[in-house]
Design a protein around this motif. Structure first.
Motif, PDB file in Angstrom:
ATOM      1  N   ALA A  86     -10.277   1.149   1.105  1.00 51.41           N
ATOM      2  CA  ALA A  86      -8.840   0.922   0.953  1.00 51.41           C
ATOM      3  C   ALA A  86      -8.279   1.735  -0.213  1.00 51.41           C
ATOM      4  N   ARG A  94       0.827  -1.215   0.000  1.00 51.14           N
ATOM      5  CA  ARG A  94       0.000   0.000   0.000  1.00 51.14           C
ATOM      6  C   ARG A  94       0.855   1.256   0.000  1.00 51.14           C
ATOM      7  N   ALA A 123      -4.552  -5.245  -1.270  1.00 52.92           N
ATOM      8  CA  ALA A 123      -3.445  -4.343  -1.600  1.00 52.92           C
ATOM      9  C   ALA A 123      -2.996  -4.527  -3.049  1.00 52.92           C
ATOM     10  N   VAL A 130      -5.139   4.925  -0.309  1.00 53.05           N
ATOM     11  CA  VAL A 130      -3.879   4.999  -1.058  1.00 53.05           C
ATOM     12  C   VAL A 130      -3.955   6.005  -2.206  1.00 53.05           C
TER      13      VAL A 130
END
Length: 278
Positions: A56, A16, A267, A60
């Motif tokens: 998520a 990440r 990820a 990022v």
């Protein structure tokens, strides 16, 4: 003896961090990475996963749009959405979330996702390129297994590996990825005779069948490395793997559920999206 834990959170965090740095550079250059997730279900578990993936992505710096077509959407509508999003130059990656409405085939619909934007390796053309050694994104869960093994420096070259499960999502592409790393691979399935004997022949055993605690201690040779890909819902709202926790008593290493392959899978999906945007 107690197996060492092949936890995936530290590896996922490292992936990440690298993804976030690349996403930031792309955004600064005016080319932000953008993931589109197409869904057509009211399944609670699927909805939870899509929301967690979107969260998520935000973490990022990857833009994420969820296109919810509803559980009544037909195959033509889903295909049209996938085709249109794949053709959009502002979109880096496209994912089709399952389950799908009755009459809609994930394998057939995934053909509408452009290979270069197929960040979860669902298009049969992506799988074919993977088998031929050509550039393509591997299904993220399958890649997560080999990345987890590499992170813990588990040697693969020359070792007998047994994959339990032959799905195109995990089992088949994982077998190919292990072969690419010079493991000697056996793939098991529901018709495998004497499954216990076959799995005990492996120094590496990967369980990816979706059956809670199918792989018990008798399936695993002492000292084997075991990776559990199962994510089976439990009555209390948690998750259970395909591997019985008792396996930890005599395996050399075992990945936990949750917290093993899962974080790495998420990820990698985002890392693939950024790679597709570069």
């Amino acid at each position: 003896m107690s197996a060492r834990e092949l936890a995936g959170r530290a590896l996922a965090r490292a992936i990440r961090e690298e993804t976030a740095a690349q996403a930031s550079a792309l955004a600064a250059a005016g080319r932000p990475a953008r993931l589109v997730i197409v869904t057509a279900t009211d399944d609670d578990a699927s909805g939870w996963y899509v929301r967690s993936l979107a969260k998520a992505a935000s973490g990022v710096g990857v833009e994420c749009e969820v296109v919810d077509l509803g559980p009544a959407a037909d195959a033509a509508t889903i295909r049209r959405e996938l085709t249109g999003r794949s053709a959009d130059p502002q979109v880096s990656g496209v994912m089709l979330q399952t389950p799908l409405p009755p009459g809609a085939s994930a394998a057939e619909l995934a053909e509408a996702i452009a290979v270069e934007k197929d960040v979860d390796g669902a298009n049969p053309w992506s799988l074919g390129r993977l088998a031929a050694g050509r550039p393509a994104f591997a299904p993220a869960t399958a890649e997560a297994v080999v990345r987890l093994l590499a992170h813990y420096e588990v040697p693969l070259a020359g070792r007998p590996a047994v994959v339990v499960g032959r799905s195109t999502v995990v089992g088949k592409p994982l077998a190919q990825l292990l072969l690419d790393r010079d493991a000697t691979v056996t793939v098991c399935h529901s018709r495998t005779a004497d499954l216990v004997a076959v799995t005990r022949s492996g120094e590496l055993v990967v369980a990816a069948v979706g059956r809670t605690h199918l792989i018990g201690p008798e399936y695993v040779s002492p000292g084997a490395v075991v990776v559990d890909v199962g994510t089976n819902p439990t009555p209390d709202g948690g998750l259970a793997g395909d591997v019985d926790p008792a396996v930890a008593a005599h395996a050399d290493a075992l990945s936990p559920v949750p917290g093993g392959v899962g974080p790495v899978t998420t990820a990698l999906l985002l890392a693939h999206t950024v790679t597709a945007a570069i």
